[in-house]
Design a protein around this motif. Structure first.
Motif, PDB file in Angstrom:
ATOM      1  N   LYS A  70       0.884  -1.260  -0.019  1.00  0.00           N
ATOM      2  CA  LYS A  70       0.007  -0.140  -0.128  1.00  0.00           C
ATOM      3  C   LYS A  70       1.077   1.150  -0.003  1.00  0.00           C
ATOM      4  O   LYS A  70       0.477   2.332  -0.874  1.00  0.00           O
ATOM      5  N   GLN A  71       1.819   1.337   0.748  1.00  0.00           N
ATOM      6  CA  GLN A  71       2.698   2.541   0.964  1.00  0.00           C
ATOM      7  C   GLN A  71       3.474   2.500  -0.483  1.00  0.00           C
ATOM      8  O   GLN A  71       3.691   3.905  -1.000  1.00  0.00           O
ATOM      9  N   SER A  78       2.767   1.761  -3.515  1.00  0.00           N
ATOM     10  CA  SER A  78       1.710   1.933  -4.515  1.00  0.00           C
ATOM     11  C   SER A  78       1.485   3.391  -4.457  1.00  0.00           C
ATOM     12  O   SER A  78       1.260   4.161  -5.451  1.00  0.00           O
ATOM     13  N   THR A  79       1.370   3.958  -3.228  1.00  0.00           N
ATOM     14  CA  THR A  79       0.870   5.385  -3.005  1.00  0.00           C
ATOM     15  C   THR A  79       2.178   6.210  -3.418  1.00  0.00           C
ATOM     16  O   THR A  79       1.821   7.316  -4.263  1.00  0.00           O
ATOM     17  N   THR A  85       2.500   6.327  -7.359  1.00  0.00           N
ATOM     18  CA  THR A  85       1.400   7.115  -7.602  1.00  0.00           C
ATOM     19  C   THR A  85       1.880   8.716  -7.813  1.00  0.00           C
ATOM     20  O   THR A  85       1.573   9.351  -8.653  1.00  0.00           O
TER      21      THR A  85
END
Length: 647
Positions: free
Chosen positions: A541-542, A544-545, A548
């Motif tokens: 999650k971190q 992919s953030t 992005t």
């Protein structure tokens, strides 16, 4: 690569001749006063908690909170011998998994104290290779079949001098011994991929370790998630393995009475303290002798877990005893009655036991080297590791790279772009530049976002296999990179085959192939960014953030959206691979002379766009060199990040 089915097993004789069902090197495991402590609290790591503590307590001065030390294991002593099963019982949080990890050498020595001995010697690399460790979670590749999983494991773990046919025979022997023949050609599966049953998957995990014919087998919660019948069958299988001279240690959360009867020895833990150690059949008599006996017949395991949770015999009569007083009474009874006997019997043959963190003696070194040579435990060559891992990667990754959803996503984008820019004219510079930048946006985000999950998702399997000494990091990394090439390049090529001619881009075959080449190079660089970020952060999650946000910065400074980029942000475009890809795509479709001539007959705001492109003409050689540097640089960062992972 693994041999085909006709080469796997020549005969049952070949299988049995390679894989001896009887352990040839019995191993007695002794653990004495094993203690494990960890620090908990805001200062125990470098997390945001530390920042919060600094701001709230004036920079970590006298008012700063100190981390608390928590005892996970408190002077636990016991022994596991060949031919028997030692069951570690206790409620959740009692320290079972921590103890097993220490016994298998999977936890750092600096946090533990006490002695863990294997045949009166400290754990060495040679003995570690003969110790199988099965974690609570089944860490297996879901799209490989049971047979493929064990074949690849045999190819990687068995010695260099073993022939491929003999390795295949060893895999077949383990399949037969653990009763996996019926599901051998079924995919392993996981929570998202339908495959074999939970009990069969657990036996595959055990088979993974049985391939090296281990002397000791340590299993963390092997029956978790299984029904009582499947759990009984699994424990019966482990009992059969133990009877052939192996040392088996398993933590079991809540065994049935039928399962409990298969345990030779039992170690009961509660909050890191030992309540009982000894033969399973004697446990009830011991607890009765110290004042804790049930008033009716009960499963011994259930009664012992009740005691570990602080419930005494009075609960069976409807009353409730004070939990803390029950636990203190049990600890006191063990330390007074049973503990001295256990420690005396465990240390009787040890002598002067070395500490966990001490250096082993030269005598131990000589004995281990002698055994290591006799067991032919040499690792296979780097190139052989690479080819096997590459083959496995291609088999596993094809399901991920070409799943129907991903193919549909690429096809839909290609047709949508083709229809939106249907047969665009060369003089429609604004439209064409928009198309070229759309290509950069789509494939930059698509490739980087998909690859960012690679290493976080594989971390558990990677750590497990590296801990077992299956391969080197470099062979794994190079096989992973090589295996990604065909998977990552087929879809972009398909995208361009559809979209290029529909959109009416420069109709030269040479221009088409140059455009495809630029796109493929760009995809590999974007993929490298995702791999690097994923390997550095190791949190899907971190990571992919962060990817992005990074791609957003690269796209905004890529040369299309903003013509007058603020001077403080100008530097970003020079580290943006989107900028270099976009310039190369423009250079393939238009040269400077064509842009200048089209600008003479401009209308609307096309003059500004053409003028900007003329002003920002970047050497194609510089763009290619920049992309090459990023291609190598991102992957080097990913490799360095993987090296820091402790195995």
């Amino acid at each position: 690569m693994p041999p085909n089915n006709t080469q796997e097993v020549d005969s049952k004789t070949d299988s049995s001749s390679f894989f001896s069902s009887t352990c040839s090197y019995p191993l007695t495991l002794q653990f004495i006063d094993v203690t494990y402590r960890i620090k908990v609290g805001p200062a125990s790591d470098g997390s945001p908690g530390r920042l919060k503590r600094i701001f709230h307590h004036g920079g970590g001065g006298a008012g700063a909170a100190n981390p608390e030390e928590r005892t996970i294991l408190n002077a636990v002593t016991g022994r596991a011998v060949p031919g028997e099963i030692l069951a570690v019982l206790g409620p959740s949080g009692s320290g079972k998994s921590t103890l097993l990890s220490i016994l298998a050498g999977r936890l750092p020595n600096r946090a533990s104290s006490g002695s863990v001995l294997y045949n009166n010697r400290r754990l060495t690399r040679s003995v570690a290779k003969r110790t199988g460790f099965v974690s609570q979670d089944d860490l297996l590749y879901p799209h490989l079949t049971v047979r493929e999983t064990l074949l690849f494991c045999a190819m990687l773990r068995l010695p260099e001098g073993t022939t491929p046919a003999a390795k295949a025979a060893a895999a077949e022997a383990v399949i037969a011994e653990l009763g996996l023949g019926r599901c051998a050609d079924s995919v392993v599966g996981n929570a998202f991929v339908r495959g074999v049953s939970g009990g069969e998957r657990k036996r595959v995990s055990i088979a993974h370790e049985m391939l090296v014919n281990p002397s000791a087998l340590i299993l963390d919660e092997p029956t978790s998630g299984l029904d009582s019948t499947a759990a009984a069958r699994l424990i019966a299988t482990l009992a059969g393995l133990a009877r052939k001279g192996r040392t088996v240690v398993a933590s079991v959360h809540q065994p049935s009475s039928r399962v409990y009867q298969m345990f030779d020895s039992v170690l009961l833990l509660a909050e890191g303290n030992c309540f009982y150690f000894g033969p399973g059949k004697d446990a009830m008599d011991y607890f009765g002798s110290v004042g804790f006996a049930p008033s009716f017949h009960v499963n011994p395991a259930d009664f012992m877990l009740d005691l570990a949770n602080g419930f005494a015999e009075m609960d069976y009569q409807g009353d409730h005893a004070d939990k803390s007083s029950v636990k203190q009474a049990l600890i006191s009874s063990y330390n007074r009655v049973l503990g001295p006997k256990v420690k005396a019997s465990t240390t009787a043959a040890v002598g002067d036991a070395p500490h966990i963190g001490s250096q082993r003696s030269s005598t131990s070194d000589h004995q281990e080297k002698k055994y290591s040579g006799s067991s032919s435990s040499s690792r296979i060559s780097w190139f052989r590791q690479f080819t096997i891992l590459l083959h496995r990667s291609l088999k596993e990754r094809r399901h991920e790279a070409f799943n129907s959803l991903r193919v549909f996503q690429v096809m839909a984008a290609a047709f949508l772009a083709g229809f939106m820019w249907w047969h665009s004219k060369m003089y429609n510079v604004q439209d064409r530049l928009g198309l070229l930048f759309f290509i950069s946006i789509f494939w930059g985000v698509f490739a980087s976002f998909n690859s960012v999950f690679t290493f976080p998702q594989e971390r558990a399997i990677f750590v497990k296999e590296r801990s077992s000494g299956m391969y080197t990091l470099s062979s794994y990394f190079m096989a992973r990179m090589a295996g990604d090439l065909p998977m990552e390049l087929i879809l972009p090529t398909l995208f361009m085959l559809i979209m290029y001619w529909m959109a009416g881009l420069r109709p030269d075959v040479g221009a088409f192939f140059l455009t495809v080449a630029v796109l493929l190079g760009y995809v590999l660089v974007a993929q490298g960014l995702g791999l690097a970020v994923g390997a550095i952060i190791m949190d899907a999650k971190q990571a992919s953030t962060l990817v992005t946000i990074t791609m957003l910065a690269f796209l905004l400074t890529g040369g299309f959206y903003v013509q007058n980029v603020p001077s403080c942000m100008t530097w970003v475009k020079y580290i943006s691979f989107t900028f270099y890809c976009y310039k190369l795509l423009v250079a393939v479709q238009y040269n400077a002379h064509e842009l200048a001539s089209l600008g003479l007959s401009h209308h609307g705001n096309r003059k500004d766009i053409i003028a900007q492109e003329l002003e920002e003409q970047v050497s194609a050689t510089l763009c290619v060199v920049a992309l090459l540097v990023m291609f190598v640089g991102y992957r080097c960062l990913a490799y360095i990040a993987l090296r820091r992972i402790k195995t």
